[in-house]
Write a protein that holds these residues in place. Structure first.
Motif, PDB file in Angstrom:
ATOM      1  N   GLU A  13      -3.718 -10.588  -6.712  1.00 20.42           N
ATOM      2  CA  GLU A  13      -4.714  -9.720  -6.521  1.00 20.42           C
ATOM      3  C   GLU A  13      -4.412  -8.281  -7.207  1.00 20.42           C
ATOM      4  O   GLU A  13      -2.990  -8.019  -6.956  1.00 20.42           O
ATOM      5  CB  GLU A  13      -5.459  -9.723  -5.143  1.00 20.42           C
ATOM      6  N   PRO A  14      -4.437  -7.624  -7.964  1.00 17.62           N
ATOM      7  CA  PRO A  14      -4.112  -6.801  -8.700  1.00 17.62           C
ATOM      8  C   PRO A  14      -4.369  -5.496  -7.735  1.00 17.62           C
ATOM      9  O   PRO A  14      -5.272  -5.418  -6.461  1.00 17.62           O
ATOM     10  CB  PRO A  14      -5.466  -6.179  -9.872  1.00 17.62           C
ATOM     11  N   LEU A  15      -3.602  -4.799  -7.309  1.00 14.29           N
ATOM     12  CA  LEU A  15      -3.268  -3.580  -6.599  1.00 14.29           C
ATOM     13  C   LEU A  15      -4.000  -1.972  -7.018  1.00 14.29           C
ATOM     14  O   LEU A  15      -4.032  -2.014  -8.107  1.00 14.29           O
ATOM     15  CB  LEU A  15      -2.254  -2.914  -6.375  1.00 14.29           C
ATOM     16  N   THR A  16      -5.092  -2.509  -5.844  1.00 16.64           N
ATOM     17  CA  THR A  16      -6.744  -1.304  -6.616  1.00 16.64           C
ATOM     18  C   THR A  16      -6.221  -0.606  -5.271  1.00 16.64           C
ATOM     19  O   THR A  16      -5.411  -1.041  -3.554  1.00 16.64           O
ATOM     20  CB  THR A  16      -7.520  -2.463  -6.368  1.00 16.64           C
ATOM     21  N   ALA A  17      -6.594   0.808  -5.110  1.00 15.89           N
ATOM     22  CA  ALA A  17      -7.323   1.340  -4.243  1.00 15.89           C
ATOM     23  C   ALA A  17      -7.707   0.946  -2.706  1.00 15.89           C
ATOM     24  O   ALA A  17      -7.479   1.418  -1.875  1.00 15.89           O
ATOM     25  CB  ALA A  17      -7.786   2.871  -4.449  1.00 15.89           C
ATOM     26  N   ARG A  19      -7.191  -1.625  -1.849  1.00 14.67           N
ATOM     27  CA  ARG A  19      -7.153  -3.120  -0.970  1.00 14.67           C
ATOM     28  C   ARG A  19      -5.924  -1.705  -0.049  1.00 14.67           C
ATOM     29  O   ARG A  19      -5.766  -2.666   1.145  1.00 14.67           O
ATOM     30  CB  ARG A  19      -5.825  -4.119  -1.982  1.00 14.67           C
ATOM     31  N   ILE A  20      -5.164  -1.005  -0.444  1.00 18.24           N
ATOM     32  CA  ILE A  20      -4.352  -0.137  -0.242  1.00 18.24           C
ATOM     33  C   ILE A  20      -4.848   0.256   1.020  1.00 18.24           C
ATOM     34  O   ILE A  20      -4.198   0.065   2.285  1.00 18.24           O
ATOM     35  CB  ILE A  20      -3.934   0.822  -1.180  1.00 18.24           C
ATOM     36  N   LEU A  21      -6.494   0.589   1.072  1.00 18.98           N
ATOM     37  CA  LEU A  21      -6.983   1.836   2.015  1.00 18.98           C
ATOM     38  C   LEU A  21      -6.774   0.662   3.082  1.00 18.98           C
ATOM     39  O   LEU A  21      -7.226   0.578   3.891  1.00 18.98           O
ATOM     40  CB  LEU A  21      -8.448   1.750   1.537  1.00 18.98           C
ATOM     41  N   GLU A  22      -7.407  -0.747   2.232  1.00 13.06           N
ATOM     42  CA  GLU A  22      -7.978  -2.007   3.716  1.00 13.06           C
ATOM     43  C   GLU A  22      -6.577  -1.838   4.687  1.00 13.06           C
ATOM     44  O   GLU A  22      -6.759  -2.208   5.582  1.00 13.06           O
ATOM     45  CB  GLU A  22      -8.584  -3.176   3.113  1.00 13.06           C
ATOM     46  N   ALA A  23      -5.516  -1.890   3.661  1.00 11.14           N
ATOM     47  CA  ALA A  23      -4.314  -2.394   4.399  1.00 11.14           C
ATOM     48  C   ALA A  23      -3.824  -1.477   5.505  1.00 11.14           C
ATOM     49  O   ALA A  23      -3.046  -2.032   6.510  1.00 11.14           O
ATOM     50  CB  ALA A  23      -2.703  -2.633   3.555  1.00 11.14           C
ATOM     51  N   ALA A  24      -4.302   0.040   4.627  1.00 10.53           N
ATOM     52  CA  ALA A  24      -3.660   0.857   5.756  1.00 10.53           C
ATOM     53  C   ALA A  24      -4.838   1.401   6.976  1.00 10.53           C
ATOM     54  O   ALA A  24      -4.440   1.848   8.361  1.00 10.53           O
ATOM     55  CB  ALA A  24      -3.835   2.055   4.330  1.00 10.53           C
ATOM     56  N   GLU A  25      -5.381   0.554   6.786  1.00 10.50           N
ATOM     57  CA  GLU A  25      -6.158   0.452   8.264  1.00 10.50           C
ATOM     58  C   GLU A  25      -5.868   0.348   9.253  1.00 10.50           C
ATOM     59  O   GLU A  25      -5.392   0.210  10.144  1.00 10.50           O
ATOM     60  CB  GLU A  25      -8.069  -0.015   7.464  1.00 10.50           C
ATOM     61  N   GLU A  26      -5.577  -1.427   8.303  1.00 12.41           N
ATOM     62  CA  GLU A  26      -5.520  -2.633   9.372  1.00 12.41           C
ATOM     63  C   GLU A  26      -3.675  -1.367  10.176  1.00 12.41           C
ATOM     64  O   GLU A  26      -3.293  -1.580  11.704  1.00 12.41           O
ATOM     65  CB  GLU A  26      -5.316  -3.391   8.807  1.00 12.41           C
ATOM     66  N   VAL A  27      -3.193  -1.042   9.474  1.00 11.14           N
ATOM     67  CA  VAL A  27      -1.318  -0.355   9.639  1.00 11.14           C
ATOM     68  C   VAL A  27      -1.914   0.569  10.919  1.00 11.14           C
ATOM     69  O   VAL A  27      -1.185   0.530  11.790  1.00 11.14           O
ATOM     70  CB  VAL A  27      -0.993  -0.375   8.435  1.00 11.14           C
ATOM     71  N   LEU A  28      -2.897   1.271  11.114  1.00 10.19           N
ATOM     72  CA  LEU A  28      -2.896   2.010  11.394  1.00 10.19           C
ATOM     73  C   LEU A  28      -3.330   2.051  13.000  1.00 10.19           C
ATOM     74  O   LEU A  28      -3.087   2.129  13.920  1.00 10.19           O
ATOM     75  CB  LEU A  28      -3.979   3.400  10.406  1.00 10.19           C
ATOM     76  N   ARG A  29      -4.519   0.634  12.852  1.00 11.44           N
ATOM     77  CA  ARG A  29      -4.865   0.295  13.941  1.00 11.44           C
ATOM     78  C   ARG A  29      -3.968  -0.035  14.850  1.00 11.44           C
ATOM     79  O   ARG A  29      -3.441  -0.242  15.785  1.00 11.44           O
ATOM     80  CB  ARG A  29      -5.934  -0.701  13.380  1.00 11.44           C
ATOM     81  N   ARG A  30      -3.213  -0.765  13.896  1.00 14.42           N
ATOM     82  CA  ARG A  30      -1.569  -1.597  14.199  1.00 14.42           C
ATOM     83  C   ARG A  30      -0.863  -0.560  15.505  1.00 14.42           C
ATOM     84  O   ARG A  30      -0.468  -0.802  16.204  1.00 14.42           O
ATOM     85  CB  ARG A  30      -0.990  -2.066  13.460  1.00 14.42           C
ATOM     86  N   PHE A  31       0.046   0.246  14.517  1.00 12.54           N
ATOM     87  CA  PHE A  31       1.034   0.705  14.922  1.00 12.54           C
ATOM     88  C   PHE A  31       0.380   2.460  15.090  1.00 12.54           C
ATOM     89  O   PHE A  31       1.136   3.474  16.232  1.00 12.54           O
ATOM     90  CB  PHE A  31       1.848   1.269  13.825  1.00 12.54           C
ATOM     91  N   GLY A  32      -0.874   3.219  14.897  1.00 17.41           N
ATOM     92  CA  GLY A  32      -1.325   4.706  15.324  1.00 17.41           C
ATOM     93  C   GLY A  32      -1.114   5.065  14.624  1.00 17.41           C
ATOM     94  O   GLY A  32       0.056   5.146  13.339  1.00 17.41           O
ATOM     95  N   PRO A  33      -1.532   6.492  14.127  1.00 16.37           N
ATOM     96  CA  PRO A  33      -1.390   7.505  13.141  1.00 16.37           C
ATOM     97  C   PRO A  33       0.136   8.093  13.180  1.00 16.37           C
ATOM     98  O   PRO A  33       0.724   8.621  12.183  1.00 16.37           O
ATOM     99  CB  PRO A  33      -2.638   8.272  13.444  1.00 16.37           C
ATOM    100  N   GLY A  34       0.940   7.760  14.160  1.00 17.19           N
ATOM    101  CA  GLY A  34       2.223   8.768  14.031  1.00 17.19           C
ATOM    102  C   GLY A  34       3.638   7.368  13.273  1.00 17.19           C
ATOM    103  O   GLY A  34       4.383   8.215  14.181  1.00 17.19           O
TER     104      GLY A  34
END
Length: 90
Positions: A13-17, A19-34
Motif C-alpha cells: 500500500e502507498p505510504l500516506t500520512a 497510514r502513518i497516523l494510524e500506525a502512530a496511534e497504535e504505537v502510542l497506545r502500546r508503548f506510551g508517549p514517553g
C-alpha cells in the motif's frame, strides 16, 4: 499473528500520512508517549524511519498530528452527544 501475505499487502500500500497516523496511534497506545519512537512507527508499517520523516519532519510533529486527530474525534463525539441531549430537551 499475521501471515507473510498480510504483511506484504500492508507494505504494498502507498505510504500516506493517514497510514502513518494510524500506525502512530497504535504505537502510542502500546508503548506510551514517553517510549514510542518514530522507528517503532516505521517498523509497524514495514518501512524505514526516513519514510515516516518525509511526511512528518519531527517526532513532535507526528505526535502533534496524532493529538489533533484524537482531539478532533473527541470534539466530534462531544458535539454529537450535546446535540442529542439538546434534541431530547425539546
Amino acid at each position: 499473528m499475521s501471515s507473510w501475505r498480510d504483511q506484504r499487502a500492508v507494505i504494498d500500500e502507498p505510504l500516506t500520512a493517514d497510514r502513518i497516523l494510524e500506525a502512530a496511534e497504535e504505537v502510542l497506545r502500546r508503548f506510551g508517549p514517553g517510549k514510542a519512537t518514530v522507528v517503532d512507527v516505521a517498523r509497524a508499517l514495514g518501512v524505514s524511519h526516513g519514510s515516516v520523516y518525509r511526511h512528518f519532519r519531527t517526532k513532535a510533529a507526528l505526535r502533534a498530528a496524532v493529538t489533533k486527530l484524537w482531539l478532533d474525534r473527541t470534539t466530534e463525539l462531544l458535539a454529537g452527544t450535546a446535540a442529542d441531549r439538546d434534541r431530547g430537551a425539546e
